[in-house]
Design a protein around this motif. Sequence first.
Motif, short mmCIF file in Angstrom:
data_model
loop_
_atom_site.label_atom_id
_atom_site.label_comp_id
_atom_site.label_asym_id
_atom_site.label_seq_id
_atom_site.Cartn_x
_atom_site.Cartn_y
_atom_site.Cartn_z
N GLY A 213 0.80 -1.21 0.00
CA GLY A 213 0.00 0.00 0.00
C GLY A 213 0.84 1.27 0.00
N PRO A 214 0.18 2.43 -0.16
CA PRO A 214 0.91 3.71 -0.18
C PRO A 214 1.74 3.89 1.07
CG PRO A 214 -1.37 3.99 -0.87
CD PRO A 214 -1.27 2.60 -0.34
N PRO A 215 2.93 4.52 0.95
CA PRO A 215 3.85 4.61 2.08
C PRO A 215 3.58 5.82 2.98
CG PRO A 215 4.87 5.59 0.18
CD PRO A 215 3.52 5.07 -0.28
N ALA A 216 3.98 5.70 4.23
CA ALA A 216 4.15 6.86 5.10
C ALA A 216 5.58 7.34 4.91
CB ALA A 216 3.89 6.49 6.55
N LEU A 217 5.76 8.64 4.71
CA LEU A 217 7.08 9.22 4.48
C LEU A 217 7.60 9.79 5.79
CD1 LEU A 217 6.20 11.15 1.19
CD2 LEU A 217 6.93 8.77 1.43
N VAL A 218 8.77 9.34 6.23
CA VAL A 218 9.34 9.78 7.50
C VAL A 218 10.73 10.36 7.23
CG1 VAL A 218 10.02 9.12 9.83
CG2 VAL A 218 8.06 8.00 8.74
N GLN A 219 10.86 11.67 7.41
CA GLN A 219 12.13 12.34 7.18
C GLN A 219 12.90 12.42 8.50
OE1 GLN A 219 11.82 15.83 4.60
NE2 GLN A 219 9.70 15.29 4.14
#
Length: 295
Positions: A213-219
């Motif tokens: 599924g679509p990702p969570a982006l963590v910077q």
Amino acid sequence: MKPTGVNPTGVETLCAEFFGIGVTVTAATGLAALRFRFAPHLVPEARGADRLLVEFGEERPGGAAQFLVRGADGTPMLRRAFRAWTNVPPPVPPFAALAERFWLTPAVVLAKGPVSVALMGSPYSPRADVAVALAQRSWQFVSGQLLVVDRALGQVLPYLVPLEFHGASAAGVNTDTLPDGTWNRRPSAFGHPVLQVRPERLGGTVPRQARLGPPALVQLCRAPGEAIRLSPAGSAPPVWPPDAAAELTGLPDYRLELPGKGGAEEAAWLIDERTAETGGGVEEAAAPAGASLQI
């Protein structure tokens, strides 16, 4: 039939599969490095109608080597200079010929159940350390270096290349415990070599045929103080191709601040907890003893 070979002209051949695309790579030298880089993707033969050929030329004096991409019928599609595997897009698979199908951004990507997370930051950010800590919490590696997303479906795709450890992170990896052929050191323009480790030696990996599924982006970034803070990032990362930037709209996007040293285990716990709170199907975890976590 083996996934690599040498034809009578002395040109080496390697076959791999990425996202259902069969890719045959030919080069006079250097395929040993690709066998290490793409080990989970190697196949005996590139099959099906969705096939591409990547031909690497010899390096020229005073200039970079070039690679040529051909379609399944041999028709030339593009020619590019090859400078480094860290360039985005990399030449294998030949993303430059597939810009309408995929978007990319540098990240270490992991998944747990239906949830995928892309850990982003500079090469000297703690993204590899946090990724290993997540693997110890039963997350599986999806990619060691690059987030690959299907533009038509929004799905995250496996690109199972090695994780890279820089600086203090590299010094913290005990290579004596790693079998030969599962790690490597490559030169760096900044002095100290970069340690590369195959992801399957650090934890579980998703199958190469997986679609997530679509990702969570963590910077990730280092910040003053001892607290670990997770907050909305407010800005999306740069992507390739640039015209895909609008496709990041709606993806969860966070900024994760860690102290100047350490904090990878606590950051992994926080990511685990955050995905559980947002209904990702990840079991809720207790805070590690002594952790100082703020959201």
